[in-house]
Enzyme design. Structure first.
Site, short mmCIF file in Angstrom:
data_model
loop_
_atom_site.label_atom_id
_atom_site.label_comp_id
_atom_site.label_asym_id
_atom_site.label_seq_id
_atom_site.Cartn_x
_atom_site.Cartn_y
_atom_site.Cartn_z
CB CYS A 1 -0.94 0.08 1.18
SG CYS A 1 -2.03 -1.31 1.34
NE ARG B 1 4.78 1.69 -0.17
CZ ARG B 1 5.89 1.61 0.56
NH1 ARG B 1 7.03 1.99 0.04
NH2 ARG B 1 5.87 1.18 1.79
CD1 TRP C 1 -0.45 -6.55 -2.92
CD2 TRP C 1 -0.72 -7.07 -0.76
NE1 TRP C 1 -0.20 -7.91 -2.77
CE2 TRP C 1 -0.36 -8.25 -1.45
CE3 TRP C 1 -0.95 -7.15 0.62
CZ2 TRP C 1 -0.22 -9.48 -0.81
CZ3 TRP C 1 -0.81 -8.38 1.25
CH2 TRP C 1 -0.45 -9.52 0.52
CG ASN D 1 1.18 0.76 4.28
OD1 ASN D 1 0.91 -0.44 4.29
ND2 ASN D 1 2.39 1.21 4.06
N GLY D 2 -0.95 -0.86 6.49
CA GLY D 2 -0.60 -1.67 7.66
C GLY D 2 -1.73 -2.62 8.01
CD GLU E 1 16.11 -14.58 -7.28
OE1 GLU E 1 15.58 -14.99 -6.23
OE2 GLU E 1 15.78 -13.52 -7.83
CE LYS F 1 12.92 -12.68 -9.55
NZ LYS F 1 13.57 -12.15 -8.40
CD GLU G 1 8.88 -12.24 -8.26
OE1 GLU G 1 10.09 -12.14 -8.31
OE2 GLU G 1 8.20 -11.70 -7.38
CG HIS H 1 16.24 -38.38 -2.67
ND1 HIS H 1 16.59 -39.64 -2.26
CD2 HIS H 1 17.40 -37.77 -3.04
CE1 HIS H 1 17.91 -39.78 -2.35
NE2 HIS H 1 18.41 -38.67 -2.83
CE LYS I 1 11.27 -3.89 -5.78
NZ LYS I 1 11.91 -5.07 -6.38
O1 M6R Z 1 12.65 -5.74 0.15
P1 M6R Z 1 13.07 -7.14 0.48
O2 M6R Z 1 14.35 -7.51 -0.17
O3 M6R Z 1 13.11 -7.39 1.96
O4 M6R Z 1 11.94 -8.05 -0.11
C1 M6R Z 1 11.95 -9.43 0.10
C2 M6R Z 1 11.01 -10.14 -0.86
O5 M6R Z 1 9.70 -9.69 -0.67
C3 M6R Z 1 11.40 -9.91 -2.32
O6 M6R Z 1 12.72 -10.27 -2.56
C4 M6R Z 1 10.48 -10.71 -3.25
O7 M6R Z 1 10.70 -12.06 -3.08
C5 M6R Z 1 10.70 -10.28 -4.71
N1 M6R Z 1 9.46 -9.90 -5.29
C6 M6R Z 1 11.23 -11.39 -5.56
O8 M6R Z 1 11.45 -10.95 -6.85
#
Ligand code: M6R
Length: 600
Positions: free
Chosen positions: A2, A27, A73, A99-100, A477, A481, A484, A500, A595
């Site tokens: 948010c 956000r 969000w 926000n929160g 990773e 990627k 998401e 396994h 984000k």
């Molecule tokens: O701001 P941060 O690095 O603490 O965020 C952590 C995760 O939310 C962030 O890396 C998230 O997994 C990304 N969207 C991945 O691309």
């Protein structure tokens, strides 16, 4: 999660609010709204979807000199207009954005708001209804605001308008980020300095439990208990061009392309005039005094932490554990006698990580935050901060922050080793430069990666990423990627682990991306590839000069074996990007995500 903006001054508030929200859209982007004080009323505009959808329904004639806005969000209630912010109290006098998460909203409703008919499913509405109720009982607005905040359990950044006092914005913060921007004859409120760079670069930080009375001529900060607070502003060291897409179709592509430059910037930032690496002395002392490092992070930052562990253990001989922040705080392992907690976070705002920081601070343990955002919550609250210097990362999918985190962790580990009088294993500055060039040469092969993405992912419902050692960390990773942004179900596995159980999922044509950059386990990972191809998988092997074999789909330039993640992640980032693009997905703002994740 948010985003909040507010403006009070002489200009048309709605345009400043909408432009600010556009910058904050990363956000959260499931609904948005603004409220503008136009004379004796506050006009409200809310819409499901993006800021562009909101812009389309805002009345161009709604001219006002103060207002607040929000991009959401969803945490409580589905993403729709009813649940979009701003929210109003029953009387219609107060309008508020938040926000929160308010943890005790149900109890507050039962105890204080019996008989009030709620118009939304949000926890936020409880806040504004309480303020309305207390004002109705005779408190002035500031008293009603403070009394309500005193009842809230949870996290909040709040901005509120009172129809009867349109020349004031009431602001408060607890655990969620919020800044006040200062101008000449106007002031602004924002979750993030980036959103208001259009009008000012002078900002005042707020601490938890503070209230701010914002007027166009000035601001007054106080604690919840009513104590006045004085705080000097700071200048945001951000360049407006850093936050523009320029000619790029997506921020993600821009940020992937920026990685060689980011690496060079990091080398520069952590080098003195004589070319020797250096970093914050306090941070290095903390590392060298620790008998064990606990890396705490989430998502991509957690994956960078897995690589960081290898550096701290292999370069500096410090035992290191890596933990997912949302688990660690509620299930703490036995700690060593002299632990150091390193928080890795691009945003510096991740609530899951912050709750761990709060707990370990209460236990008296030292902490270090490695972040991209100076002045962020995790930076302010930890004992030490080391910056990533990656420049603003706006695409939800993290790319340049990951490579920056790995580079900075390598520098910290190398300097810690030096502090202990250990012989350097290799010339890190030189090898980071080599890695920057190698990243560039992979980036230059976009066409090839687009073709591979099409060939391997066009028709697939799922995909696997496998690797061993450092390649395993990168495969996690790569899978994150891909899933998401393209919504293809993807998992990263240690090459040897697949057989396994998970190998049961391999069918004719299942794509398996195998990283083979580690000479020591090259034969093993190739054995794992044979196991899956024998069961019908379509394998895409990404190897490195020196570990390559005829028929590998991609061979990346050689870099120091400890730094391979910096380069091997690049093809995976680009494969994901093109997969999302071909599927018509929203690359920069994938569904259900935001984000910075400021709720637990
Ligand atoms: O701001 P941060 O690095 O603490 O965020 C952590 C995760 O939310 C962030 O890396 C998230 O997994 C990304 N969207 C991945 O691309």
């Amino acid at each position: 999660m948010c985003g909040i903006v507010g403006y009070i001054g002489e200009r048309d508030a709605k345009e400043i609010l909408l432009r600010g929200l556009e910058k904050l859209e990363y956000r959260g982007y499931d609904s948005a709204g603004i409220a503008v004080a136009t004379g004796d009323r506050v006009e409200l505009f809310k819409e499901k979807g993006r800021i562009a959808d909101l812009r389309a329904i805002v009345d161009p004639g709604a001219e006002g000199k103060s207002g607040i806005g929000h991009t959401r969000w969803a945490t409580h209630g589905v993403p729709d207009v009813r649940n979009a912010h701003p929210h109003r109290d029953e009387s219609g006098r107060f309008t508020l954005v938040h926000n929160g998460v308010i943890e005790n909203y149900g109890k507050l409703m039962n105890v204080h708001l019996a008989g009030v008919e709620l118009k939304s499913d949000t926890d936020t509405e409880i806040i504004v209804q309480l303020i309305g109720k207390f004002a109705g009982e005779g408190l002035n607005t500031e008293e009603a605001f403070a009394k309500t905040l005193g009842l809230l359990h949870g996290s909040y950044a709040i901005a509120m308008l009172d129809e009867q006092e349109p020349e004031t914005i009431f602001v408060a913060k607890n655990k969620s980020p919020l800044l006040i921007g200062l101008g000449d004859g106007f002031n602004v409120v924002s979750s993030d300095a980036m959103a208001m760079l259009q009008v000012t670069d002078r900002f005042v930080e707020l601490n938890d439990g503070e209230i701010v009375i914002v007027k166009k001529e000035g601001i007054r900060i106080r604690t919840l208990a009513g104590e006045p607070v004085e705080r000097a502003p700071f200048k945001a060291e951000l360049d407006a061009s850093d936050i523009e897409k320029g000619t790029y179709p997506h921020y993600m592509l821009k940020e992937i392309d920026e990685q060689p430059a980011v690496l060079r910037k990091i080398i520069q930032a952590y080098q003195d005039e004589s070319g020797k690496l250096h970093a914050d002395a306090g941070a290095l002392e903390a590392i060298n005094e620790a008998d064990r490092i606990y890396i705490i992070a989430a998502g991509t930052s957690y994956h960078a932490g897995l690589v960081g562990k290898e550096f701290f253990e292999k370069l500096a001989a410090v035992p290191t554990e890596v933990h997912i922040s949302s688990e660690f705080g509620y299930n703490m392992p036995l700690l060593s006698k002299k632990p150091l907690f390193i928080f890795i976070s691009q945003s510096g705002e991740t609530a899951d990580s912050r709750q761990v920081l709060v707990k370990v601070k209460a236990l008296g343990h030292p902490s270090l935050t490695v972040t991209n955002v100076a002045g962020s919550t995790l930076s302010r609250e930890a004992d030490h901060t080391v910056l990533l210097h990656a420049g603003p990362e706006i695409a939800v999918a993290s790319t340049k922050a990951y490579t920056a985190q790995i580079a900075v962790l390598a520098i910290l580990a190398a300097l810690a080793a030096e502090g202990k009088g250990m012989e350097p294993r290799f010339d890190l500055t030189r090898e980071l430069g080599v890695a920057a060039n190698a990243i560039q040469s992979v980036i230059d092969r976009k066409d090839e990666l687009e073709t591979l993405s099409f060939e391997f992912l066009e028709m697939s419902r799922n995909a696997f990423f496998i690797g061993r050692g450092l390649d395993y960390h990168v495969s996690l990773e790569g899978a994150l990627k891909l899933k998401e942004i393209s919504y293809i179900q993807a998992e990263g596995f240690a090459g040897g682990e697949l057989k396994h159980g998970t190998i049961a999922l391999i069918e004719e044509g299942t794509p398996v991306f195998a990283l083979a950059t580690q000479a020591a386990v090259s034969a093993n990972i190739r054995g794992n590839v044979r196991e899956v191809t024998a069961r019908g998988a379509k394998a895409c092997i990404i190897s490195m000069e020196g570990t390559g074999e005829e028929g590998d789909q991609m061979n990346i330039p050689a870099v120091h074996p400890m730094l391979t993640p910096l380069v091997s992640v690049i093809p995976l980032q680009l494969l994901s990007y093109f997969a999302a693009l071909h599927r018509g997905c929203d690359v920069d703002q994938p569904r259900n995500l935001a984000k910075s994740v400021t709720v637990e």
